[in-house]
Design a protein around this motif. Structure first.
Motif, PDB file in Angstrom:
ATOM      1  N   LEU A 237       0.824  -1.213   0.000  1.00  0.00           N
ATOM      2  CA  LEU A 237       0.000   0.000   0.000  1.00  0.00           C
ATOM      3  C   LEU A 237       0.863   1.271   0.000  1.00  0.00           C
ATOM      4  O   LEU A 237       0.379   2.346  -0.297  1.00  0.00           O
ATOM      5  CB  LEU A 237      -0.939   0.013   1.212  1.00  0.00           C
ATOM      6  N   LEU A 238       2.136   1.115   0.335  1.00  0.00           N
ATOM      7  CA  LEU A 238       3.070   2.244   0.263  1.00  0.00           C
ATOM      8  C   LEU A 238       3.738   2.292  -1.116  1.00  0.00           C
ATOM      9  O   LEU A 238       4.799   2.903  -1.279  1.00  0.00           O
ATOM     10  CB  LEU A 238       4.142   2.129   1.348  1.00  0.00           C
ATOM     11  N   ASP A 239       3.129   1.604  -2.071  1.00  0.00           N
ATOM     12  CA  ASP A 239       3.625   1.574  -3.448  1.00  0.00           C
ATOM     13  C   ASP A 239       4.953   0.867  -3.609  1.00  0.00           C
ATOM     14  O   ASP A 239       5.744   1.211  -4.499  1.00  0.00           O
ATOM     15  CB  ASP A 239       3.745   2.984  -4.023  1.00  0.00           C
ATOM     16  N   LYS A 240       5.196  -0.109  -2.758  1.00  0.00           N
ATOM     17  CA  LYS A 240       6.403  -0.912  -2.914  1.00  0.00           C
ATOM     18  C   LYS A 240       6.001  -2.231  -3.557  1.00  0.00           C
ATOM     19  O   LYS A 240       4.924  -2.743  -3.300  1.00  0.00           O
ATOM     20  CB  LYS A 240       7.042  -1.205  -1.547  1.00  0.00           C
ATOM     21  N   LYS A 241       6.900  -2.770  -4.365  1.00  0.00           N
ATOM     22  CA  LYS A 241       6.639  -4.070  -4.974  1.00  0.00           C
ATOM     23  C   LYS A 241       7.126  -5.141  -3.996  1.00  0.00           C
ATOM     24  O   LYS A 241       8.302  -5.172  -3.641  1.00  0.00           O
ATOM     25  CB  LYS A 241       7.386  -4.154  -6.302  1.00  0.00           C
ATOM     26  N   VAL A 242       6.192  -5.983  -3.555  1.00  0.00           N
ATOM     27  CA  VAL A 242       6.498  -6.906  -2.460  1.00  0.00           C
ATOM     28  C   VAL A 242       6.205  -8.350  -2.858  1.00  0.00           C
ATOM     29  O   VAL A 242       5.201  -8.634  -3.516  1.00  0.00           O
ATOM     30  CB  VAL A 242       5.640  -6.563  -1.213  1.00  0.00           C
ATOM     31  N   VAL A 243       7.091  -9.267  -2.414  1.00  0.00           N
ATOM     32  CA  VAL A 243       6.789 -10.692  -2.548  1.00  0.00           C
ATOM     33  C   VAL A 243       6.929 -11.344  -1.169  1.00  0.00           C
ATOM     34  O   VAL A 243       7.848 -11.044  -0.424  1.00  0.00           O
ATOM     35  CB  VAL A 243       7.664 -11.401  -3.603  1.00  0.00           C
ATOM     36  N   LEU A 244       5.966 -12.193  -0.819  1.00  0.00           N
ATOM     37  CA  LEU A 244       6.006 -12.931   0.432  1.00  0.00           C
ATOM     38  C   LEU A 244       6.392 -14.364   0.115  1.00  0.00           C
ATOM     39  O   LEU A 244       5.793 -14.986  -0.758  1.00  0.00           O
ATOM     40  CB  LEU A 244       4.639 -12.909   1.114  1.00  0.00           C
ATOM     41  N   VAL A 245       7.393 -14.889   0.813  1.00  0.00           N
ATOM     42  CA  VAL A 245       7.846 -16.252   0.549  1.00  0.00           C
ATOM     43  C   VAL A 245       7.614 -17.110   1.792  1.00  0.00           C
ATOM     44  O   VAL A 245       8.133 -16.809   2.861  1.00  0.00           O
ATOM     45  CB  VAL A 245       9.351 -16.274   0.176  1.00  0.00           C
ATOM     46  N   ASP A 246       6.837 -18.159   1.640  1.00  0.00           N
ATOM     47  CA  ASP A 246       6.579 -19.077   2.754  1.00  0.00           C
ATOM     48  C   ASP A 246       7.649 -20.163   2.734  1.00  0.00           C
ATOM     49  O   ASP A 246       7.711 -20.950   1.799  1.00  0.00           O
ATOM     50  CB  ASP A 246       5.186 -19.686   2.585  1.00  0.00           C
ATOM     51  N   THR A 247       8.491 -20.198   3.769  1.00  0.00           N
ATOM     52  CA  THR A 247       9.555 -21.219   3.776  1.00  0.00           C
ATOM     53  C   THR A 247       9.270 -22.328   4.771  1.00  0.00           C
ATOM     54  O   THR A 247      10.154 -23.114   5.092  1.00  0.00           O
ATOM     55  CB  THR A 247      10.938 -20.600   4.092  1.00  0.00           C
ATOM     56  N   ASP A 248       8.055 -22.381   5.282  1.00  0.00           N
ATOM     57  CA  ASP A 248       7.702 -23.456   6.199  1.00  0.00           C
ATOM     58  C   ASP A 248       7.330 -24.684   5.377  1.00  0.00           C
ATOM     59  O   ASP A 248       6.154 -24.961   5.126  1.00  0.00           O
ATOM     60  CB  ASP A 248       6.528 -23.011   7.075  1.00  0.00           C
TER      61      ASP A 248
END
Lengths: 266, 79
Positions: free
Chosen positions: A29-40
């Motif tokens: 929402l702050l205009d950043k390009k984000v990726v979430l990685v689940d390593t579990d």
């Protein structure tokens, strides 16, 4: 070059995945390009909390073992502008097939594409934990004000300090009334015990459970915890947001303390 | 789907809408069912391997020359 931030805790169930999901949504929402990685590996949760479980075709293990290309495993969260996730696998085979070099290569690729790579680490201090933290630029240790969580957070902090990692602390599930009643450890107590710089405090909020039932982050739901996550996202993005004094202390000393513990991130 | 009343209060579903509990249960049912139905790679390889070794008992062929394809029709649950 993007920044890799790992959310870890030691103890399970303190809110790593929820924090990763909501801080990620906040950053997007702050205009950043984000990726979430689940390593579990083997116990995937992140996609469930984000409500993206029906859109999985490939997962992290498939990317790391070369079964698919990186682009094929990225799931875009259409509710946010710039948010993607890479889910973990759900196979029962828990043998550590993944190597740190493979992870490093993947994170290198993600750094080129994204502003922030947020890793949801598994609980514990085993192989999965070292895999998730090995190449992180910043490690956020999530804890709750409960004795077992703080004790485990200390174990994790000791390991990370030895590895010379940049570490911040997130205190989750903070009950204001219980602290006022003297039945819960306060933020200065926790910071003193753990000797770590604070990144944020997340207030206890029933809406987190309700949003998870729906498979949505709390972002945009106007709840007490939303503001906490937004603040953490802002601090990560370099904004100077002081940690609010949730207890409304009278003494001047504690107010100064609170102004100073909100660490500035480089 | 949801609306809020006050900042400190709980998100309430709109009148007539499903409660979040019902939605959670429905989602979990689907996920658990889907996971039960999936044959993981290791089990599938084991099946291929075992069928292959049965075939070599009766047919003079090298195991690496056997290709086993598994198709499950109307497959509901694993024992």
């Amino acid at each position: 070059m993007g920044k890799v931030i790992t959310f870890t805790s030691g103890k399970g169930g303190v809110g790593k995945t929820t924090t990763t999901a909501n801080v990620g949504a906040g950053l997007s929402l702050l205009d950043k390009k984000v990726v979430l990685v689940d390593t579990d590996i083997g116990l995937r949760n992140l996609d469930v909390i984000m409500g993206l479980e029906n859109r999985i075709l490939y997962n992290l293990v498939d990317v790391l073992t070369g079964k698919c290309r990186l682009k094929q495993a990225l799931i875009r969260d259409r509710r946010y502008q710039n948010l993607w996730i890479i889910p973990s696998s759900c196979s029962k085979d828990t043998t550590p097939v993944l190597k740190e070099e493979q992870m490093k290569r993947l994170l290198g690729d993600l750094r080129k594409e994204f502003d922030y790579v947020l890793i949801d680490s598994p609980a514990g201090i085993d192989y999965g934990f070292s895999l998730a933290t090995s190449d992180a630029d910043l490690v956020a240790v999530v804890t709750t004000p409960q004795v077992a969580a703080i004790h485990d957070a200390d174990c994790v902090l000791q390991i990370l300090k030895k590895k010379k990692k940049d570490i911040r602390l997130i205190v989750n599930n903070f009950h204001r009334q219980m602290v006022k009643d003297g039945d819960m450890l306060d933020i200065p107590d926790i910071c003193e015990l753990l000797d770590a710089e604070l990144l944020g405090v997340i207030l206890e909020d029933e809406n987190i459970i309700i949003c998870q039932n729906h498979g949505e982050p709390v972002m945009g739901k106007h709840t007490v915890s939303e503001e906490c996550y937004r603040n953490i996202a802002g601090r990560i993005a370099g904004q100077e947001i002081p940690i609010p004094d949730y207890i409304r202390r009278k003494s001047i000393f504690s107010r100064i303390f609170f102004k100073n513990t909100a660490g500035k991130l480089v | 789907m949801c609306h809020r009343s006050r900042k400190t209060s709980r998100i309430r579903p709109a009148a007539g809408a499903e409660t979040s509990k019902t939605i959670a249960k429905e989602r979990l049912k689907l996920m658990i069912e889907a996971e039960k139905q999936k044959l993981d790679d290791d089990t599938l390889n084991q099946i291929r391997h075992e069928i292959g070794s049965v075939i070599t008992k009766y047919v003079d062929i090298e195991p690496e020359n056997i290709e086993v394809r598994v198709t499950l029709k109307d497959y509901k649950k694993r024992a």
